[in-house]
Design a protein around this motif. Structure first.
Motif, PDB file in Angstrom:
ATOM      1  N   LEU A  46       0.807  -1.223   0.000  1.00 52.90           N
ATOM      2  CA  LEU A  46       0.000   0.000   0.000  1.00 52.90           C
ATOM      3  C   LEU A  46       0.837   1.268   0.000  1.00 52.90           C
ATOM      4  O   LEU A  46       0.297   2.357  -0.212  1.00 52.90           O
ATOM      5  CB  LEU A  46      -0.948   0.013   1.197  1.00 52.90           C
ATOM      6  N   LEU A  47       2.114   1.160   0.226  1.00 55.75           N
ATOM      7  CA  LEU A  47       2.965   2.353   0.164  1.00 55.75           C
ATOM      8  C   LEU A  47       3.008   2.934  -1.243  1.00 55.75           C
ATOM      9  O   LEU A  47       3.416   4.081  -1.429  1.00 55.75           O
ATOM     10  CB  LEU A  47       4.385   2.017   0.640  1.00 55.75           C
ATOM     11  N   GLU A  48       2.558   2.160  -2.231  1.00 60.68           N
ATOM     12  CA  GLU A  48       2.492   2.635  -3.616  1.00 60.68           C
ATOM     13  C   GLU A  48       1.070   2.977  -4.050  1.00 60.68           C
ATOM     14  O   GLU A  48       0.818   3.217  -5.232  1.00 60.68           O
ATOM     15  CB  GLU A  48       3.080   1.568  -4.540  1.00 60.68           C
ATOM     16  N   ASP A  49       0.136   3.025  -3.106  1.00 60.41           N
ATOM     17  CA  ASP A  49      -1.261   3.323  -3.416  1.00 60.41           C
ATOM     18  C   ASP A  49      -1.388   4.722  -4.025  1.00 60.41           C
ATOM     19  O   ASP A  49      -0.596   5.617  -3.726  1.00 60.41           O
ATOM     20  CB  ASP A  49      -2.095   3.237  -2.129  1.00 60.41           C
ATOM     21  N   ASP A  50      -2.398   4.904  -4.845  1.00 61.37           N
ATOM     22  CA  ASP A  50      -2.647   6.211  -5.463  1.00 61.37           C
ATOM     23  C   ASP A  50      -3.138   7.257  -4.463  1.00 61.37           C
ATOM     24  O   ASP A  50      -3.010   8.452  -4.707  1.00 61.37           O
ATOM     25  CB  ASP A  50      -3.702   6.087  -6.573  1.00 61.37           C
ATOM     26  N   VAL A  51      -3.703   6.810  -3.343  1.00 62.62           N
ATOM     27  CA  VAL A  51      -4.334   7.718  -2.387  1.00 62.62           C
ATOM     28  C   VAL A  51      -3.372   8.000  -1.228  1.00 62.62           C
ATOM     29  O   VAL A  51      -2.954   7.081  -0.523  1.00 62.62           O
ATOM     30  CB  VAL A  51      -5.655   7.115  -1.862  1.00 62.62           C
ATOM     31  N   PRO A  52      -3.015   9.270  -1.020  1.00 65.56           N
ATOM     32  CA  PRO A  52      -2.073   9.608   0.052  1.00 65.56           C
ATOM     33  C   PRO A  52      -2.504   9.125   1.432  1.00 65.56           C
ATOM     34  O   PRO A  52      -1.674   8.684   2.226  1.00 65.56           O
ATOM     35  CB  PRO A  52      -2.000  11.138   0.003  1.00 65.56           C
ATOM     36  N   ARG A  53      -3.786   9.192   1.744  1.00 63.36           N
ATOM     37  CA  ARG A  53      -4.258   8.744   3.059  1.00 63.36           C
ATOM     38  C   ARG A  53      -3.979   7.257   3.257  1.00 63.36           C
ATOM     39  O   ARG A  53      -3.685   6.816   4.372  1.00 63.36           O
ATOM     40  CB  ARG A  53      -5.748   9.041   3.233  1.00 63.36           C
ATOM     41  N   VAL A  54      -4.080   6.484   2.198  1.00 65.76           N
ATOM     42  CA  VAL A  54      -3.793   5.047   2.279  1.00 65.76           C
ATOM     43  C   VAL A  54      -2.297   4.844   2.493  1.00 65.76           C
ATOM     44  O   VAL A  54      -1.889   4.032   3.335  1.00 65.76           O
ATOM     45  CB  VAL A  54      -4.290   4.308   1.019  1.00 65.76           C
ATOM     46  N   ARG A  55      -1.470   5.581   1.749  1.00 67.87           N
ATOM     47  CA  ARG A  55      -0.013   5.446   1.913  1.00 67.87           C
ATOM     48  C   ARG A  55       0.411   5.811   3.330  1.00 67.87           C
ATOM     49  O   ARG A  55       1.243   5.127   3.940  1.00 67.87           O
ATOM     50  CB  ARG A  55       0.723   6.332   0.899  1.00 67.87           C
ATOM     51  N   ALA A  56      -0.169   6.880   3.873  1.00 67.59           N
ATOM     52  CA  ALA A  56       0.181   7.300   5.231  1.00 67.59           C
ATOM     53  C   ALA A  56      -0.240   6.247   6.248  1.00 67.59           C
ATOM     54  O   ALA A  56       0.525   5.901   7.168  1.00 67.59           O
ATOM     55  CB  ALA A  56      -0.478   8.647   5.551  1.00 67.59           C
TER      56      ALA A  56
END
Length: 187
Positions: A129-139
């Motif tokens: 998930l560190l490569e997810d498109d959504v910043p909230r998911v990456r955080a």
């Protein structure tokens, strides 16, 4: 269908009230089953969705033209949020699977469950998930890895320490500090 006494209050309060009524095992199983799609949100033999969704329960549907559309991802979001407040390791498999959900809010909330309850088996899913498109998911994924990651995850967390989004950078820096402290070595 067991209805909540009130749709007011926080999810934590409603979930605690439901735990008092039916027990932790039942609430965790219900949330895990909703999250995984094994239970229907409107099953009359299960608690009412208002226990998890509260006043937001009307978001479950939306009008598209003249047709009512089911926004089923909210059921999974609320189920994962329920697991934030009431968890047992038996739900881990479903939390790990939810890290790959098509809906970003489900992925984010599942990553929060990972961090809150130290769901160790979710480390590799959180790393993805560190490569997810959504910043909230990456955080959220970075925070989760700070809690459950191992040395082999540190490189991926370090890479998002340069993320364009400040919230992701902050979460990654915090996760790296936590990894160093928890693993008692430089990462």
């Amino acid at each position: 269908m067991l209805e909540p006494t009130s749709l007011e209050g926080t999810p934590a309060v409603r979930v605690a009230e439901l735990v008092d009524l039916v027990g932790r095992d039942a609430v965790v199983a219900w949330c895990a089953d909703l999250l995984a799609g094994r239970a229907a949100h409107d099953d009359p033999d299960l608690p009412a969705l208002g226990w998890l969704g509260g006043r937001a329960t009307p978001w479950l549907t939306s009008l598209e033209g003249d047709r009512l559309r089911l926004n089923a991802y909210w059921v999974r979001v609320w189920a994962a949020r329920g697991l934030l407040h009431c968890y047992q390791p038996a739900a881990a498999r479903d939390v790990v699977a939810a890290l790959g959900d098509e809906a970003w809010r489900v992925r984010e909330t599942a990553a929060k469950v990972v961090a809150t309850w130290e769901v160790g088996e979710a480390a590799d899913g959180a790393e993805a998930l560190l490569e997810d498109d959504v910043p909230r998911v990456r955080a959220a994924a970075a925070r989760g890895l700070g809690v459950v990651g191992e040395g082999e995850h540190a490189g991926a967390v370090d890479q998002v320490a340069d993320d364009p989004e400040q919230s992701v950078r902050t979460a990654a820096e915090s996760a790296l500090r936590r990894l160093r402290q928890r693993l008692d070595r430089d990462v």
